[in-house]
Design a protein around this motif. Structure first.
Motif, PDB file in Angstrom:
ATOM      1  N   LEU A   1      -7.043  -5.236  10.005  1.00 52.05           N
ATOM      2  CA  LEU A   1      -6.158  -5.398   8.853  1.00 52.05           C
ATOM      3  C   LEU A   1      -6.834  -4.896   7.574  1.00 52.05           C
ATOM      4  O   LEU A   1      -6.231  -4.155   6.787  1.00 52.05           O
ATOM      5  CB  LEU A   1      -5.776  -6.867   8.701  1.00 52.05           C
ATOM      6  N   TYR A   2      -8.088  -5.304   7.385  1.00 55.23           N
ATOM      7  CA  TYR A   2      -8.817  -4.880   6.182  1.00 55.23           C
ATOM      8  C   TYR A   2      -8.994  -3.367   6.139  1.00 55.23           C
ATOM      9  O   TYR A   2      -8.821  -2.737   5.094  1.00 55.23           O
ATOM     10  CB  TYR A   2     -10.197  -5.547   6.129  1.00 55.23           C
TER      11      TYR A   2
ATOM     12  N   THR B   1      -8.986   0.773   1.342  1.00 54.95           N
ATOM     13  CA  THR B   1      -9.741   2.009   1.509  1.00 54.95           C
ATOM     14  C   THR B   1     -11.229   1.666   1.579  1.00 54.95           C
ATOM     15  O   THR B   1     -11.641   0.566   1.180  1.00 54.95           O
ATOM     16  CB  THR B   1      -9.499   2.961   0.331  1.00 54.95           C
ATOM     17  N   PRO B   2     -12.087   2.586   2.068  1.00 52.77           N
ATOM     18  CA  PRO B   2     -13.533   2.314   2.048  1.00 52.77           C
ATOM     19  C   PRO B   2     -14.037   1.937   0.654  1.00 52.77           C
ATOM     20  O   PRO B   2     -14.904   1.072   0.516  1.00 52.77           O
ATOM     21  CB  PRO B   2     -14.136   3.633   2.540  1.00 52.77           C
ATOM     22  N   ASP B   3     -13.495   2.579  -0.394  1.00 48.40           N
ATOM     23  CA  ASP B   3     -13.889   2.244  -1.766  1.00 48.40           C
ATOM     24  C   ASP B   3     -13.514   0.800  -2.094  1.00 48.40           C
ATOM     25  O   ASP B   3     -14.324   0.037  -2.637  1.00 48.40           O
ATOM     26  CB  ASP B   3     -13.208   3.177  -2.773  1.00 48.40           C
ATOM     27  N   GLU B   4     -12.277   0.412  -1.781  1.00 47.95           N
ATOM     28  CA  GLU B   4     -11.814  -0.948  -2.067  1.00 47.95           C
ATOM     29  C   GLU B   4     -12.582  -1.974  -1.250  1.00 47.95           C
ATOM     30  O   GLU B   4     -12.932  -3.051  -1.750  1.00 47.95           O
ATOM     31  CB  GLU B   4     -10.313  -1.066  -1.769  1.00 47.95           C
TER      32      GLU B   4
ATOM     33  N   GLY C   1      -3.887  -6.035  -2.238  1.00 48.88           N
ATOM     34  CA  GLY C   1      -5.211  -5.426  -2.232  1.00 48.88           C
ATOM     35  C   GLY C   1      -6.345  -6.419  -2.406  1.00 48.88           C
ATOM     36  O   GLY C   1      -6.391  -7.465  -1.768  1.00 48.88           O
ATOM     37  N   ILE C   2      -7.276  -6.085  -3.308  1.00 44.92           N
ATOM     38  CA  ILE C   2      -8.472  -6.892  -3.539  1.00 44.92           C
ATOM     39  C   ILE C   2      -8.113  -8.313  -3.961  1.00 44.92           C
ATOM     40  O   ILE C   2      -8.727  -9.290  -3.512  1.00 44.92           O
ATOM     41  CB  ILE C   2      -9.370  -6.220  -4.594  1.00 44.92           C
TER      42      ILE C   2
ATOM     43  N   SER D   1     -11.466   6.315  10.037  1.00 42.06           N
ATOM     44  CA  SER D   1     -12.177   6.707   8.814  1.00 42.06           C
ATOM     45  C   SER D   1     -13.469   5.921   8.636  1.00 42.06           C
ATOM     46  O   SER D   1     -14.315   6.286   7.817  1.00 42.06           O
ATOM     47  CB  SER D   1     -11.271   6.514   7.591  1.00 42.06           C
ATOM     48  N   TYR D   2     -13.633   4.843   9.411  1.00 44.36           N
ATOM     49  CA  TYR D   2     -14.837   4.010   9.321  1.00 44.36           C
ATOM     50  C   TYR D   2     -15.791   4.255  10.493  1.00 44.36           C
ATOM     51  O   TYR D   2     -16.815   3.594  10.588  1.00 44.36           O
ATOM     52  CB  TYR D   2     -14.463   2.523   9.324  1.00 44.36           C
ATOM     53  N   PHE D   3     -15.485   5.192  11.376  1.00 48.41           N
ATOM     54  CA  PHE D   3     -16.272   5.335  12.600  1.00 48.41           C
ATOM     55  C   PHE D   3     -17.744   5.622  12.343  1.00 48.41           C
ATOM     56  O   PHE D   3     -18.631   5.139  13.059  1.00 48.41           O
ATOM     57  CB  PHE D   3     -15.685   6.437  13.495  1.00 48.41           C
TER      58      PHE D   3
END
Length: 470
Positions: free
Chosen positions: A35-36, A41-44, A170-171, A320-322
């Motif tokens: 979910l996260y 996004t990676p930045d968030e 979001g955050i 995108s996180y691999f």
């Protein structure tokens, strides 16, 4: 306490707490991590990790570390539990009231900014939840503690789905979900545990307040320094490499945290059991026998996580996180060392030597910071992971020597050293993806399993035998 009862109690606490923690972590990894990574996004994700962990740094300062004292003094059976809980609540409330005066300064912290009010809510709900949870643990009410852990995680899951997937907050939604979950859990513990009957401000006694603060205050810098060791690398990765890199690095910590989960389950049960043992000689034997089992579980678990780093990352996280998998092996090493540090730290807890704990922590933190400054600019996030692993390893050595003055436990050094060599080798092969790394890492895991199997099996048999005797 009779030998059979000691092991029976430890097994019982571990099983009960383990059920709650495993269910909680499974929901976190199966539901929340996807979910996260899907809605942040990676930045968030990097930003929200910094916000939450900075808040975690402030919590011991706000509470004066008193919640740890509530656990320790509540378990020793020598101090009135009502006085202990009331003292903890009073210190938390006064500390938070003082913290409110610093709101303008908190808003100036780069990581907080527009989230300052939420951070205040997060901190208040968290310290209150910890206070009542530690009180319940001190009463040996493992079932209630476990039920509350499960309920808290379910609430977090529901709120995260609502705030992130439905309302797209979001955050803000991430932080609010955790804070509200903590608040609801506090209410459950107060009512179900009937803690309201213990809270009487007339129970405040100067002798108890002084004793608890004498124990807890050294834990403030100790907690802050461990936070620096664990999270300063994330700030420095953000500074030198960027927020996206920190997002990947932060996610990479999620898999090693499974080892922390196992360690946490056991340490919760261990603290509840070992503080009940009054005989110094029996306590030494208890520590030695349990540590033999504990280190085997840690080494086998760490080796398994290193082997599965790529596969688990591919399954659990968005594509995108691999690339975050590459930091996992070294972070697993760091996590394994932190588990040993935690175990040795229980000797300081038993002996009420919080100042001694602080000294070893200071050394580890200084080494970690120096390593970060040297390695991160040259190696990026890999340097951060390596620095963290090295600093924890140093503290293990320091505490291993120093705690022998109090409780000289047996390490089984030949087996411990061989396990360390194999784990480091596996980590090296995995990170550099040497030719045939899949087969080499799998072979090392099997070897680690063989080396530790007899010890784990013997410990299981001892537990079974103790249950039959009980």
């Amino acid at each position: 306490m009779a030998k059979s009862n000691r092991y029976k109690q430890l097994f019982s606490f571990t099983l009960i707490l383990g059920i709650g923690t495993v269910i909680s972590k499974l929901m976190t990894y199966v539901v929340l991590t996807p979910l996260y990574t899907a809605y942040l996004t990676p930045d968030e994700f990097g930003i929200v990790e910094l916000v939450v962990q900075t808040a975690n740094l402030l919590m011991p300062l706000v509470s004066l570390g008193i919640n740890q004292a509530v656990l320790r003094f509540g378990m020793d059976g020598e101090t009135d539990r009502g006085s202990v809980l009331t003292t903890g609540l009073a210190v938390n409330l006064l500390g938070f009231a003082a913290f409110l005066l610093f709101y303008p300064l908190v808003r100036m912290i780069p990581a907080f900014g527009e989230y300052a009010l939420l951070v205040y809510l997060f901190i208040f709900c968290s310290i209150t939840h910890y206070l009542f949870a530690y009180c319940i643990k001190s009463m040996h009410r493992a079932k209630l503690f476990t039920i509350c852990v499960i309920i808290g995680t379910l609430i977090t899951v529901v709120l995260d789905v609502l705030f992130l997937a439905v309302l797209d907050m979001g955050i803000v939604g991430y932080i609010l979900a955790i804070a509200l979950s903590d608040a609801i859990c506090s209410i459950i513990l107060i009512l179900s545990g009937k803690l309201y009957k213990l809270i009487r401000f007339k129970n405040l006694k100067s002798a108890v307040i002084k004793a608890m603060l004498k124990y807890s205050i050294p834990l403030i810098p100790n907690s802050a320094l461990w936070w620096i060791t664990d999270y300063s690398d994330r700030y420095m990765v953000t500074l030198y490499v960027g927020e996206a890199a920190n997002g990947l690095y932060s996610l990479a910590y999620r898999l090693p945290n499974m080892l922390i989960m196992v360690c946490g389950i056991f340490m919760d049960a261990w603290q509840m059991s070992v503080l009940s043992e009054k005989s110094r000689l029996e306590r030494q034997k208890f520590f030695t026998n349990v540590f033999a089992m504990y280190q085997s579980i840690i080494f086998v678990g760490a080796s398994a996580l290193i082997v599965g780093a790529k596969l688990v990352t591919r399954i659990m996280a968005h594509k995108s996180y691999f690339d975050s998998w590459q930091y996992i092996p070294t972070l697993v090493m760091a996590t394994a060392m932190s588990c040993f540090v935690t175990f040795l730290g229980t000797i300081y807890i038993v002996e009420k030597r919080s100042k001694s704990s602080l000294v070893t922590t200071v050394i580890g933190t200084v080494v970690n910071l120096i390593g970060n400054f040297i390695l991160i600019p040259r190696m990026g996030a890999h340097g951060a992971a390596l620095s963290t692993a090295g600093s924890y390893g140093l503290v293990v050595a320091l505490r291993g020597f120093h705690t022998r003055k109090f409780i000289p436990i047996g390490w089984g050094l030949p087996r411990f050293s061989l396990n360390m060599i194999l784990l480091i080798s596996q980590c090296f092969v995995m990170v550099f993806e040497l030719t045939g790394w899949e087969y080499i890492c799998s072979a090392i895991f099997i070897l680690v399993l063989i080396i530790n199997f007899r010890n784990v099996l013997g410990s299981v048999r001892q537990v079974i035998a103790s249950r039959k005797e009980g």
